[in-house]
Write a protein that holds these residues in place. Structure first.
Motif, PDB file in Angstrom:
ATOM      1  N   ALA A   1       0.980  -1.187   0.021  1.00  0.00           N
ATOM      2  CA  ALA A   1       0.130   0.026   0.095  1.00  0.00           C
ATOM      3  C   ALA A   1       0.885   1.252   0.070  1.00  0.00           C
ATOM      4  O   ALA A   1       1.875   1.408   0.438  1.00  0.00           O
ATOM      5  CB  ALA A   1      -0.989  -0.073   1.156  1.00  0.00           C
ATOM      6  N   PHE A   2       0.335   2.246  -0.457  1.00  0.00           N
ATOM      7  CA  PHE A   2       1.040   3.633  -0.382  1.00  0.00           C
ATOM      8  C   PHE A   2      -0.003   4.801   0.048  1.00  0.00           C
ATOM      9  O   PHE A   2      -1.133   4.555  -0.661  1.00  0.00           O
ATOM     10  CB  PHE A   2       1.425   4.222  -1.788  1.00  0.00           C
ATOM     11  CG  PHE A   2       2.150   5.446  -1.645  1.00  0.00           C
ATOM     12  CD1 PHE A   2       3.528   5.741  -0.665  1.00  0.00           C
ATOM     13  CD2 PHE A   2       1.438   6.702  -1.770  1.00  0.00           C
ATOM     14  CE1 PHE A   2       4.058   7.086  -0.724  1.00  0.00           C
ATOM     15  CE2 PHE A   2       2.009   7.924  -1.625  1.00  0.00           C
ATOM     16  CZ  PHE A   2       3.445   8.173  -1.193  1.00  0.00           C
ATOM     17  N   HIS A   3      -0.138   5.488   1.271  1.00  0.00           N
ATOM     18  CA  HIS A   3      -1.213   6.265   1.636  1.00  0.00           C
ATOM     19  C   HIS A   3      -0.342   7.486   2.099  1.00  0.00           C
ATOM     20  O   HIS A   3      -1.170   8.543   2.560  1.00  0.00           O
ATOM     21  CB  HIS A   3      -1.778   5.534   2.849  1.00  0.00           C
ATOM     22  CG  HIS A   3      -2.514   4.329   2.791  1.00  0.00           C
ATOM     23  ND1 HIS A   3      -3.562   4.258   1.912  1.00  0.00           N
ATOM     24  CD2 HIS A   3      -2.132   3.077   3.165  1.00  0.00           C
ATOM     25  CE1 HIS A   3      -4.037   3.160   1.862  1.00  0.00           C
ATOM     26  NE2 HIS A   3      -3.251   2.356   2.388  1.00  0.00           N
TER      27      HIS A   3
ATOM     28  N   PHE B   1       4.002  10.947   9.146  1.00  0.00           N
ATOM     29  CA  PHE B   1       4.288   9.761   9.817  1.00  0.00           C
ATOM     30  C   PHE B   1       3.026   8.564  10.089  1.00  0.00           C
ATOM     31  O   PHE B   1       3.249   7.709   9.814  1.00  0.00           O
ATOM     32  CB  PHE B   1       4.670  10.347  11.384  1.00  0.00           C
ATOM     33  CG  PHE B   1       6.176  10.704  11.245  1.00  0.00           C
ATOM     34  CD1 PHE B   1       7.001   9.551  11.758  1.00  0.00           C
ATOM     35  CD2 PHE B   1       6.613  11.918  10.966  1.00  0.00           C
ATOM     36  CE1 PHE B   1       8.481   9.828  11.701  1.00  0.00           C
ATOM     37  CE2 PHE B   1       7.919  11.958  11.128  1.00  0.00           C
ATOM     38  CZ  PHE B   1       8.924  11.121  11.473  1.00  0.00           C
ATOM     39  N   MET B   2       1.701   9.227  10.235  1.00  0.00           N
ATOM     40  CA  MET B   2       0.879   8.206  10.266  1.00  0.00           C
ATOM     41  C   MET B   2       0.592   7.665   8.749  1.00  0.00           C
ATOM     42  O   MET B   2       0.418   6.260   8.846  1.00  0.00           O
ATOM     43  CB  MET B   2      -0.635   8.893  10.513  1.00  0.00           C
ATOM     44  CG  MET B   2      -1.705   8.100  10.270  1.00  0.00           C
ATOM     45  SD  MET B   2      -1.644   6.431  11.424  1.00  0.00           S
ATOM     46  CE  MET B   2      -1.794   6.964  13.143  1.00  0.00           C
ATOM     47  N   THR B   3       0.868   8.213   7.858  1.00  0.00           N
ATOM     48  CA  THR B   3       0.546   7.613   6.463  1.00  0.00           C
ATOM     49  C   THR B   3       1.642   6.780   6.179  1.00  0.00           C
ATOM     50  O   THR B   3       1.811   5.847   5.436  1.00  0.00           O
ATOM     51  CB  THR B   3       0.292   8.609   5.354  1.00  0.00           C
ATOM     52  OG1 THR B   3       1.367   9.522   5.304  1.00  0.00           O
ATOM     53  CG2 THR B   3      -1.167   9.385   5.585  1.00  0.00           C
ATOM     54  N   MET B   4       2.960   7.052   6.594  1.00  0.00           N
ATOM     55  CA  MET B   4       4.064   6.321   6.325  1.00  0.00           C
ATOM     56  C   MET B   4       3.781   4.959   7.039  1.00  0.00           C
ATOM     57  O   MET B   4       4.254   3.697   6.564  1.00  0.00           O
ATOM     58  CB  MET B   4       5.303   6.918   6.774  1.00  0.00           C
ATOM     59  CG  MET B   4       6.097   7.784   5.882  1.00  0.00           C
ATOM     60  SD  MET B   4       7.799   8.244   6.378  1.00  0.00           S
ATOM     61  CE  MET B   4       7.299   9.224   7.742  1.00  0.00           C
ATOM     62  N   ALA B   5       3.304   4.905   8.464  1.00  0.00           N
ATOM     63  CA  ALA B   5       3.071   3.828   9.044  1.00  0.00           C
ATOM     64  C   ALA B   5       2.277   3.016   8.290  1.00  0.00           C
ATOM     65  O   ALA B   5       1.896   1.775   8.248  1.00  0.00           O
ATOM     66  CB  ALA B   5       2.629   4.156  10.445  1.00  0.00           C
ATOM     67  N   LEU B   6       1.193   3.475   7.646  1.00  0.00           N
ATOM     68  CA  LEU B   6       0.163   2.832   6.964  1.00  0.00           C
ATOM     69  C   LEU B   6       0.729   2.269   5.545  1.00  0.00           C
ATOM     70  O   LEU B   6       0.309   1.128   5.289  1.00  0.00           O
ATOM     71  CB  LEU B   6      -0.985   3.784   6.735  1.00  0.00           C
ATOM     72  CG  LEU B   6      -2.003   4.073   7.747  1.00  0.00           C
ATOM     73  CD1 LEU B   6      -2.885   5.091   7.153  1.00  0.00           C
ATOM     74  CD2 LEU B   6      -2.725   3.066   8.398  1.00  0.00           C
TER      75      LEU B   6
END
Length: 421
Positions: free
Chosen positions: A136-138, A142-147
């Motif tokens: 996935a790429f979101h 920081f939150m979207t890197m975690a996702l």
């Protein structure tokens, strides 16, 4: 000004962490054509990473922005609101594939939309956990890197990341992951990592973008919806790259018989202007308290005006139908090339969201080297292509849906030659 002179200035003025793909610099653009500062012409099959479904500088989009410029450029919507924001929310609410009444909030980037979808989901469910998928790429916050389910280059050296984020398998026939395998991986997370009653949301791209244009099978999406319903988990569709006619529907989720609770969108929403949005079931969207959502530039008036024009263009020029038409012809060319190009391992498509994956025919391993060769051959002939995939061995095709037929045919000839010579 010369390209090499600008490149020297770039190296001195900007950090290496901002990776730049092309060695030439844009001077002007029109529809599906770019011209660099030296006057060289390039057919643009990147479209700013899927931002320009309506092409560079569409006349209706330009006119809408110019008209808004004569009124005001900024007030901060949550300080002094304006009608355009409401009008765009109304139009999206009427079109988004959400069950029951919908509401929409606007932001500036795709990552910002995903961050706010997480906030909304947690506020509504009162739960912390999030599940996403490998490949996935979101986003890059920081939150979207975690996702995000791809380490290089997005996560290297930036940890630690926010917790309570878990990655399941995404279906991928070529790599031996069935829908049932992917659903079982979710059950394993519930057994090993987090109880389902602690999961706020499962977020996925209905067609993975950076992950390689992997298309979610219908049975997987149905199983995911049933799983969410069983455990009171929200389903978030990240349509940042798939939205606004790219897949042959306004939203990719329209290809499925199930509906998400929240949808994130950005990229082609505003024809090149920075604008993103979160849409969802009204009661879910209303979970955050007043002031919990917003942003200084969120829902910028110029971007809002551009987005209203983009929706008109999509309808007036029937770009959903055209996406299917163009994608069909591109798949035909790729399929024909497959017989003489043993590196082609898979061709995937939903409308004009088309990709080709390359493996070494002797080892069966991903071949980013051949992928780069194809890109270089195409660019030498004046066609700009983007790669993607966890192993960098996939080429994705993101031409404007407004591209003239003759130019599209020329690009297809370049692609065929780049694959088979």
């Amino acid at each position: 000004m010369k390209n090499n002179e600008l490149n020297e200035r770039r190296v001195q003025a900007t950090p290496r962490g901002i990776g730049v793909m092309c060695g030439f610099y844009a001077d002007k653009a029109e529809n599906a054509t770019l011209w660099d500062v030296e006057g060289n012409e390039v057919i643009d099959f990147a479209a700013g990473i899927a931002v320009l479904n309506t092409g560079h500088r569409h006349p209706k989009v330009i006119a809408a922005i110019e008209k808004q410029l004569q009124s005001f450029t900024h007030t901060a919507y949550q300080i002094v609101p304006y009608e355009g924001y409401i009008a765009l929310a109304e139009r999206i609410n009427a079109r988004v594939p959400i069950e029951g009444p919908a509401k929409t909030a606007f932001f500036s980037t795709g990552a910002e939309a995903v961050e706010n979808a997480v906030k909304i989901a947690r506020a509504y469910t009162k739960r912390p956990g999030l599940i996403t998928f490998g490949g996935a790429f979101h986003g890059r916050t920081f939150m979207t890197m975690a996702l995000t389910g791809k380490v290089a280059p997005y996560k290297l050296g930036f940890g630690p990341f926010p917790g309570s984020v878990y990655h399941a398998q995404y279906p991928n026939t070529l790599h031996g992951v069935s829908s049932q395998d992917a659903l079982k991986s979710l059950e394993r997370i519930f057994k090993a990592d987090i109880a389902p009653d602690q999961v706020a949301a499962i977020i996925l791209e209905p067609v993975q973008g950076e992950g390689g244009f992997n298309v979610a099978p219908p049975d997987f999406m149905q199983g995911l919806r049933a799983l969410c319903d069983t455990h009171g988990i929200l389903l978030i569709a990240d349509e940042v790259q798939t939205g606004f006619a790219r897949t042959g529907k306004l939203f990719s989720m329209e290809h499925h018989c199930v509906k998400p609770d929240l949808i994130t969108m950005a990229k082609s929403l505003a024809g090149g202007m920075p604008l993103s949005a979160v849409s969802g079931r009204a009661e879910v969207m209303d979970a955050p308290a007043p002031g919990g959502l917003g942003g200084t530039y969120a829902g910028n008036p110029l971007a809002i005006a551009a987005a209203l024009a983009v929706l008109e263009v999509i309808d007036e020029e029937d770009l959903c139908t055209r996406a299917s038409h163009l994608g069909h012809h591109l798949v035909e060319v790729l399929s024909k090339a497959q017989s003489s190009c043993p590196f082609i391992a898979d061709i995937r498509a939903q409308g004009s969201m088309v990709a080709v994956e390359f493996n070494d025919p002797e080892t069966g391993q991903p071949s980013p080297e051949f992928t780069r060769q194809v890109q270089e051959r195409a660019l030498a002939e004046g066609l700009l292509l983007l790669s993607c995939g966890v192993y960098g061995n996939v080429i994705r095709f993101l031409y404007p849906l407004t591209i003239p037929e003759a130019q599209f045919r020329k690009a297809l000839d370049i692609i065929s030659a780049s694959l088979t010579r």
